[in-house]
Design a protein around this motif. Structure first.
Motif, PDB file in Angstrom:
ATOM      1  N   VAL A   1       0.839  -1.202   0.000  1.00  0.00           N
ATOM      2  CA  VAL A   1       0.000   0.000   0.000  1.00  0.00           C
ATOM      3  C   VAL A   1       0.875   1.253   0.000  1.00  0.00           C
ATOM      4  CG1 VAL A   1      -1.515   1.357   1.513  1.00  0.00           C
ATOM      5  CG2 VAL A   1      -2.096  -1.005   0.955  1.00  0.00           C
ATOM      6  N   ASN A   2       1.896   1.277   0.834  1.00  0.00           N
ATOM      7  CA  ASN A   2       2.748   2.461   0.907  1.00  0.00           C
ATOM      8  C   ASN A   2       3.544   2.681  -0.374  1.00  0.00           C
ATOM      9  OD1 ASN A   2       1.873   3.274   3.417  1.00  0.00           O
ATOM     10  ND2 ASN A   2       3.456   2.174   4.502  1.00  0.00           N
ATOM     11  N   ILE A   3       4.005   1.596  -0.999  1.00  0.00           N
ATOM     12  CA  ILE A   3       4.723   1.733  -2.266  1.00  0.00           C
ATOM     13  C   ILE A   3       3.779   2.264  -3.353  1.00  0.00           C
ATOM     14  CG2 ILE A   3       5.891   0.462  -4.116  1.00  0.00           C
ATOM     15  CD1 ILE A   3       6.924  -1.447  -1.876  1.00  0.00           C
ATOM     16  N   ALA A   4       2.600   1.677  -3.461  1.00  0.00           N
ATOM     17  CA  ALA A   4       1.637   2.117  -4.474  1.00  0.00           C
ATOM     18  C   ALA A   4       1.229   3.576  -4.242  1.00  0.00           C
ATOM     19  CB  ALA A   4       0.405   1.215  -4.460  1.00  0.00           C
TER      20      ALA A   4
ATOM     21  N   LEU B   1      12.925  -1.711   3.839  1.00  0.00           N
ATOM     22  CA  LEU B   1      12.145  -1.902   2.617  1.00  0.00           C
ATOM     23  C   LEU B   1      11.142  -0.773   2.411  1.00  0.00           C
ATOM     24  CD1 LEU B   1      11.440  -5.741   2.725  1.00  0.00           C
ATOM     25  CD2 LEU B   1      12.759  -4.518   0.980  1.00  0.00           C
ATOM     26  N   SER B   2      10.448  -0.379   3.472  1.00  0.00           N
ATOM     27  CA  SER B   2       9.421   0.658   3.332  1.00  0.00           C
ATOM     28  C   SER B   2      10.016   1.984   2.880  1.00  0.00           C
ATOM     29  CB  SER B   2       8.670   0.844   4.658  1.00  0.00           C
ATOM     30  OG  SER B   2       7.899  -0.290   4.948  1.00  0.00           O
ATOM     31  N   VAL B   3      11.068   2.418   3.548  1.00  0.00           N
ATOM     32  CA  VAL B   3      11.652   3.711   3.201  1.00  0.00           C
ATOM     33  C   VAL B   3      12.272   3.656   1.806  1.00  0.00           C
ATOM     34  CG1 VAL B   3      13.441   5.388   3.805  1.00  0.00           C
ATOM     35  CG2 VAL B   3      11.981   4.422   5.593  1.00  0.00           C
ATOM     36  N   THR B   4      13.068   2.620   1.543  1.00  0.00           N
ATOM     37  CA  THR B   4      13.754   2.527   0.251  1.00  0.00           C
ATOM     38  C   THR B   4      12.773   2.360  -0.901  1.00  0.00           C
ATOM     39  OG1 THR B   4      15.679   1.541   1.336  1.00  0.00           O
ATOM     40  CG2 THR B   4      15.493   1.242  -1.053  1.00  0.00           C
ATOM     41  N   LEU B   5      11.862   1.407  -0.784  1.00  0.00           N
ATOM     42  CA  LEU B   5      10.943   1.141  -1.896  1.00  0.00           C
ATOM     43  C   LEU B   5       9.939   2.268  -2.106  1.00  0.00           C
ATOM     44  CD1 LEU B   5      10.367  -2.693  -1.435  1.00  0.00           C
ATOM     45  CD2 LEU B   5      11.842  -1.540  -3.109  1.00  0.00           C
TER      46      LEU B   5
END
Length: 131
Positions: free
Chosen positions: A39-42, A106-110
């Protein structure tokens, strides 16, 4: 009127987040918060894309209410930093330091990559000739 558009967008984004994160968790399990990550990436892609495509130098002119509807309302309701934070805390409290660190990394980078990809994609559209 802008507040009404933001509220409507937030409601739509929240429902989309609930559905999407639940669907992802159903597919991949709940050991790692994959639904929140997706969800955060999208959402990062969508906000980067919208900001660039509809910005001052963007290809599309949209009223400021429409930008607020998407970027503040939908993306704000859809993305889940508070959920991310709570899930990361829960992982650390369960002693899952590697998973917690992986979630942060992963969250911050992606999400940074996704917002950049949204920006680059919309910037390319802005440079195209025609309508």
């Amino acid at each position: 009127m802008t507040y009404l558009w933001v509220a409507l967008g937030g409601a739509i984004g929240s429902v989309l987040r609930f559905w999407c994160s639940g669907a992802i968790a159903g597919l991949f399990g709940q050991t790692f918060p994959w639904g929140t990550l997706v969800v955060n990436i999208a959402g990062s892609f969508v906000i980067g894309f919208t900001a660039t495509l509809t910005g001052p130098d963007g290809r599309l002119f949209v009223p400021s209410d429409a930008r607020s509807f998407v970027m503040v309302g939908v993306c704000g309701g859809y993305t889940t930093f508070s959920s991310f934070s709570l899930q990361t805390l829960n992982l650390t409290q369960d002693g899952e330091w590697l998973l917690a660190g992986g979630n942060v990394l992963l969250s911050v980078t992606l999400c940074m990559i996704a917002v950049w990809l949204g920006h680059v994609t919309a910037a390319s559209l802005n440079q195209m000739k025609g309508a």
